[in-house]
Design a protein around this motif. Structure first.
Motif, short mmCIF file in Angstrom:
data_model
loop_
_atom_site.label_atom_id
_atom_site.label_comp_id
_atom_site.label_asym_id
_atom_site.label_seq_id
_atom_site.Cartn_x
_atom_site.Cartn_y
_atom_site.Cartn_z
N ALA A 119 10.93 -12.87 -105.16
CA ALA A 119 10.64 -11.81 -104.18
C ALA A 119 11.88 -11.52 -103.33
O ALA A 119 12.15 -10.36 -102.98
N LYS A 120 12.64 -12.57 -102.99
CA LYS A 120 13.87 -12.37 -102.23
C LYS A 120 14.89 -11.56 -103.04
O LYS A 120 15.58 -10.69 -102.50
N VAL A 121 14.98 -11.86 -104.33
CA VAL A 121 15.91 -11.12 -105.20
C VAL A 121 15.52 -9.65 -105.26
O VAL A 121 16.36 -8.76 -105.12
N TYR A 122 14.23 -9.40 -105.44
CA TYR A 122 13.77 -8.01 -105.53
C TYR A 122 13.96 -7.29 -104.19
O TYR A 122 14.20 -6.07 -104.17
N SER A 123 13.86 -8.01 -103.07
CA SER A 123 14.12 -7.40 -101.78
C SER A 123 15.58 -6.97 -101.67
O SER A 123 15.89 -5.88 -101.16
N GLU A 124 16.49 -7.81 -102.17
CA GLU A 124 17.91 -7.44 -102.18
C GLU A 124 18.17 -6.26 -103.10
O GLU A 124 18.95 -5.37 -102.78
N LEU A 125 17.51 -6.25 -104.24
CA LEU A 125 17.67 -5.13 -105.17
C LEU A 125 17.16 -3.82 -104.55
O LEU A 125 17.76 -2.75 -104.72
N GLU A 126 16.04 -3.92 -103.83
CA GLU A 126 15.51 -2.74 -103.16
C GLU A 126 16.49 -2.22 -102.12
O GLU A 126 16.69 -1.01 -101.97
N ALA A 127 17.13 -3.13 -101.38
CA ALA A 127 18.09 -2.73 -100.36
C ALA A 127 19.29 -2.01 -101.00
O ALA A 127 19.81 -1.03 -100.44
N ILE A 128 19.72 -2.51 -102.16
CA ILE A 128 20.84 -1.86 -102.86
C ILE A 128 20.48 -0.44 -103.24
O ILE A 128 21.25 0.51 -103.04
N VAL A 129 19.29 -0.26 -103.78
CA VAL A 129 18.86 1.07 -104.21
C VAL A 129 18.62 1.98 -103.01
O VAL A 129 18.93 3.18 -103.05
N ASP A 130 18.10 1.42 -101.90
CA ASP A 130 17.92 2.22 -100.68
C ASP A 130 19.26 2.74 -100.17
O ASP A 130 19.37 3.90 -99.74
N LYS A 131 20.26 1.87 -100.20
CA LYS A 131 21.59 2.29 -99.73
C LYS A 131 22.16 3.37 -100.65
O LYS A 131 22.79 4.33 -100.18
N LEU A 132 21.93 3.23 -101.95
CA LEU A 132 22.38 4.27 -102.89
C LEU A 132 21.68 5.59 -102.59
O LEU A 132 22.30 6.65 -102.63
N ALA A 133 20.39 5.52 -102.30
CA ALA A 133 19.64 6.74 -102.00
C ALA A 133 20.17 7.41 -100.73
O ALA A 133 20.33 8.64 -100.67
N ASN A 134 20.46 6.61 -99.71
CA ASN A 134 20.97 7.17 -98.46
C ASN A 134 22.32 7.85 -98.66
O ASN A 134 22.58 8.95 -98.14
N GLU A 135 23.19 7.19 -99.40
CA GLU A 135 24.51 7.77 -99.64
C GLU A 135 24.41 9.00 -100.52
O GLU A 135 25.18 9.94 -100.38
N SER A 136 23.45 8.98 -101.45
CA SER A 136 23.26 10.15 -102.30
C SER A 136 22.77 11.34 -101.49
O SER A 136 23.18 12.48 -101.71
#
Length: 356
Positions: free
Chosen positions: A226-243
């Motif tokens: 669950a911690k790994v998936y939380s980090e993965l979600e944060a990576i994708v959220d940051k990509l979405a924001n920059e996009s």
């Protein structure tokens, strides 16, 4: 004619005598067994418990083997999925290297999980289940020795029933055979009277230990994954924001923007060089601020930190901008702030916020 001869031949005296004589002792013993058989109600109860316990162990082993096969299938599917994501996640996108690291962490968690299931749950279960075939052999042997004992007892009784034709030598030999059969049977019977209840009582401790190991392995795996998936979600959220800010939109004569400098082209910061912390952004209010606070900003995008010295926040959070403790730590496009409500302190990208 042939059928008539066959019928007449069967009608002749003596036909099939050998077959009748050969079967008579077996029927006799079977009949005797039905009438006079050694009974042991306590052993019968132990046997019923054993059969229930064996059936439960067989079912548990079957279902867990099926479960671990499914877990390994999901593990393989997870690895294939993450390999595909690493291939399609473009190298210039934010978090590209972090995505690879988290994918490796997830694969290691799967490997550790399946290893624990196999070595700490399945192996003890197989060892527990392997007791039953051996015990079944001993139970079957006891049954055969019981038949031998009853047979010798009936033979001995037959030798004694006719005093006129009594052969003392045969009687003595019959007694020896009876005592030997009784001794063999009673030894096996006594062992099983001890071993069967002990085996039956062991089921509770085994099940508790096995399930504790299983559930603990499940808990660790799901918590850490669950911690790994939380980090993965944060990576994708940051990509979405920059996009959303157009960071990855193709523009003519525009240099690629560094993922670590999200504010390079933002109008929120006056200087393109690393700004002095005491410079105030346009539109920022400096009145009635707490001591040490330069101005306040409001988060316009969600941000999740990549390092321990950074500040995470959600859209709408208010952040108090303060001086860097060490001016040499300043980075272009980044501010130092304290989030209101939690007093968390850290660096954050200025263009994820707007001045108040």
């Amino acid at each position: 004619m042939r059928s008539k001869r066959r019928q007449s031949w069967r009608a002749m005296p003596g036909w099939n005598v050998g077959r009748r004589i050969g079967r008579q002792p077996l029927r006799f013993l079977q009949n005797l067994g039905k009438v006079d058989r050694t009974a042991d109600d306590i052993f019968d109860e132990h046997l019923q418990n054993f059969m229930r316990q064996q059936n439960a162990a067989n079912r548990l082993q079957k279902e867990f083997n099926n479960y671990i096969r499914c877990v390994r299938a999901v593990q393989a599917a997870s690895k294939t999925l993450m390999d595909s994501l690493n291939e399609i996640y473009e190298s210039q996108w934010t978090g590209h290297d972090l995505l690879y690291v988290q994918a490796q962490n997830l694969d290691m968690l799967w490997q550790d999980f399946t290893h624990k299931l196999s070595d700490q749950v399945l192996v003890p279960l197989n060892t527990y289940q392997s007791q039953f075939p051996e015990m079944r052999k001993k139970i079957d042997k006891r049954g055969r020795k019981l038949v031998d004992y009853d047979s010798q007892r009936h033979n001995f009784q037959a030798l004694q029933c006719n005093p006129r034709k009594r052969d003392e030598l045969k009687v003595s030999r019959g007694k020896e055979l009876l005592e030997e059969a009784k001794r063999t049977y009673e030894q096996l019977n006594s062992e099983l009277h001890d071993e069967l209840p002990a085996l039956y009582d062991s089921r509770v401790l085994f099940l508790v230990t096995n399930l504790q190991t299983l559930f603990a392995a499940e808990q660790v795996f799901h918590t850490e994954s669950a911690k790994v998936y939380s980090e993965l979600e944060a990576i994708v959220d940051k990509l979405a924001n920059e996009s959303q800010r157009g960071s990855y939109t193709l523009k003519k004569n525009t240099e690629p923007q560094s993922p670590k400098s999200p504010n390079a082209n933002s109008s929120l910061i006056i200087n393109t060089q690393p700004p002095a912390q005491n410079n105030i952004s346009p539109g920022a209010t400096t009145d009635n601020l707490p001591p040490g606070v330069l101005y306040k900003v409001k988060a316009t995008y969600k941000y999740r930190r990549d390092d321990a010295d950074e500040l995470s926040f959600d859209v709408g959070d208010i952040i108090r901008v303060v001086e860097y403790d060490d001016p040499e730590e300043q980075e272009q496009g980044w501010l130092m702030g304290i989030k209101e409500g939690t007093n968390e302190k850290g660096m954050f990208p200025a263009n994820f916020t707007k001045p108040l």
